[in-house]
Design an enzyme around this catalytic site. Structure first.
Site, PDB file in Angstrom:
ATOM      1  CG  HIS A 188      10.657  -7.172   0.095  1.00 49.46           C
ATOM      2  ND1 HIS A 188      11.012  -6.444  -1.021  1.00 49.46           N
ATOM      3  CD2 HIS A 188       9.804  -6.382   0.783  1.00 49.46           C
ATOM      4  CE1 HIS A 188      10.392  -5.277  -0.978  1.00 49.46           C
ATOM      5  NE2 HIS A 188       9.654  -5.204   0.111  1.00 49.46           N
ATOM      6  CG  HIS A 196      11.908  -0.795   2.010  1.00 50.91           C
ATOM      7  ND1 HIS A 196      12.640  -1.838   1.492  1.00 50.91           N
ATOM      8  CD2 HIS A 196      10.617  -1.086   1.724  1.00 50.91           C
ATOM      9  CE1 HIS A 196      11.819  -2.722   0.935  1.00 50.91           C
ATOM     10  NE2 HIS A 196      10.592  -2.281   1.051  1.00 50.91           N
ATOM     11  CG  HIS A 235       2.283  -4.696   1.122  1.00 51.29           C
ATOM     12  ND1 HIS A 235       2.696  -4.861  -0.174  1.00 51.29           N
ATOM     13  CD2 HIS A 235       3.375  -4.227   1.786  1.00 51.29           C
ATOM     14  CE1 HIS A 235       3.970  -4.523  -0.281  1.00 51.29           C
ATOM     15  NE2 HIS A 235       4.408  -4.121   0.892  1.00 51.29           N
ATOM     16  CD  GLU A 238       7.347  -3.337  -1.711  1.00 52.04           C
ATOM     17  OE1 GLU A 238       7.986  -2.665  -0.893  1.00 52.04           O
ATOM     18  OE2 GLU A 238       6.976  -4.507  -1.460  1.00 52.04           O
TER      19      GLU A 238
HETATM   20  C1  DHB Z   1       5.887  -4.931   5.184  1.00 55.80           C
HETATM   21  C2  DHB Z   1       6.001  -5.293   3.849  1.00 55.80           C
HETATM   22  C3  DHB Z   1       6.971  -4.737   3.037  1.00 55.80           C
HETATM   23  O1  DHB Z   1       7.113  -5.030   1.710  1.00 55.80           O
HETATM   24  C4  DHB Z   1       7.841  -3.832   3.558  1.00 55.80           C
HETATM   25  O2  DHB Z   1       8.814  -3.368   2.768  1.00 55.80           O
HETATM   26  C5  DHB Z   1       7.732  -3.437   4.885  1.00 55.80           C
HETATM   27  C6  DHB Z   1       6.750  -3.989   5.683  1.00 55.80           C
HETATM   28  C7  DHB Z   1       4.882  -5.536   6.076  1.00 55.80           C
HETATM   29  O3  DHB Z   1       3.949  -6.170   5.589  1.00 55.80           O
HETATM   30  O4  DHB Z   1       5.009  -5.437   7.291  1.00 55.80           O
HETATM   31 FE    FE Z   2       8.739  -3.454   0.770  1.00 57.63          FE
END
Ligand code: DHB
Ligand code: FE
Length: 280
Positions: free
Chosen positions: A12, A59, A193, A240
């Site tokens: 997302h 978030h 990530h 996540e």
């Molecule tokens: C990013 C990825 C995410 O899942 C999120 O909630 C906020 C930022 C990103 O990769 O920039």
């Molecule tokens: Fe996220």
């Protein structure tokens, strides 16, 4: 009776929402990312689901350090896109399905999952970006949505095992709703990530693909991955992915993969997307 017909998993990343909204989705950078969703957009047009149970994380838009529900279900009539600092995205309001949502809430609580019931909240990129990826630029979302928010932002998030079991309980809840509805469940977030600190930008293709492999078929080994492995192997935000296990748990013993997409990078993130069908 209501039928759980498919599971969809998707990252997302907010940048995908920006690319979509600014019509950059076919440029050199975003083209390969969005191409992986073309199959699904066509498939969704044919499937015509009535309702999506959309497992996502907030978030710090609707919830923050004042209140941290581990699992929250949206039972409201509708939800507005949240203002995440740049004004709300210009996408349609999300329309709920209060009858099914209250039924699921009751069934889950009686099944001993103590859900937080939410009637009013704004929904952030965790929920609206997957809708844009799956349905594109539309005047109204073509499905009703039951938001199911999971805390994966503030320690401690739920375990993968608990998430899987919640999915199983959601499947029982849907199967006991008397109206004939085509229901999908989506799991969102991920993949590997880390957005801050010395390891920012961490991506682990091998681990992500092991996770995608594990969603298909009849193994349930993914449910036993401990938090520390997500953190070590997939970065601080890789957790996540436990939300995908709610989707997978709801699909029952065996799944078949209809579509799979993995791409690096999108922002600082590896994105993954999969469509799964439960097998009898
Ligand atoms: C990013 C990825 C995410 O899942 C999120 O909630 C906020 C930022 C990103 O990769 O920039
Ligand atoms: Fe996220």
């Amino acid at each position: 009776m209501a039928r759980l017909t498919a599971g969809v998993a998707s990252s997302h990343v907010p940048l995908m929402g920006v690319a979509h909204d600014q019509k950059k989705d076919r440029d050199d950078y975003f083209g390969p990312i969005f191409a992986g969703y073309d199959w699904t957009r066509q498939w969704e047009k044919e499937q015509k689901p009535d309702v999506v149970i959309l497992v996502y994380n907030d978030h710090a838009s609707a919830f923050d350090m004042k209140i941290i529900p581990t699992f929250a279900i949206g039972c409201g009539e509708h939800y507005k896109p949240a203002d995440e600092g740049w004004g709300p995205r210009a996408v349609p309001d999300v329309i709920g399905h209060p009858d099914l949502a209250w039924h699921i809430a009751q069934s889950l609580v009686l099944d001993e999952f103590d859900m937080t019931i939410v009637n009013e909240m704004d929904v952030d990129h965790g929920l609206t970006v997957p809708l844009s990826m799956m349905f594109g630029d539309v005047a109204e979302w073509p499905v009703k949505v039951i938001p199911l928010a999971v805390n994966v932002v503030t320690y401690p998030p739920p375990t993968g095992n608990r998430c899987w079991a919640l999915g199983e309980a959601i499947a029982r809840a849907v199967a006991s709703f008397p109206e004939d509805l085509n229901v999908q469940i989506w799991g969102t977030g991920g993949m590997s990530h880390q957005l801050q600190g010395p390891r920012a930008g961490l991506i682990n293709r091998a681990w992500d693909n092991m996770f995608l492999d594990g969603l298909v078929g009849d193994s349930d080994h993914l449910r036993h991955i401990p938090h520390i492995e997500y953190l070590r192997e997939t970065g601080s935000e890789g957790i996540e992915m436990v939300m995908w296990l709610i989707m997978r748990g709801a699909l029952g013993k065996t799944t078949r993969c209809l579509h799979r997409h993995y791409h690096v990078p999108c922002s600082n993130t590896a994105i993954g997307h999969m469509v799964l069908e439960p097998q009898p």
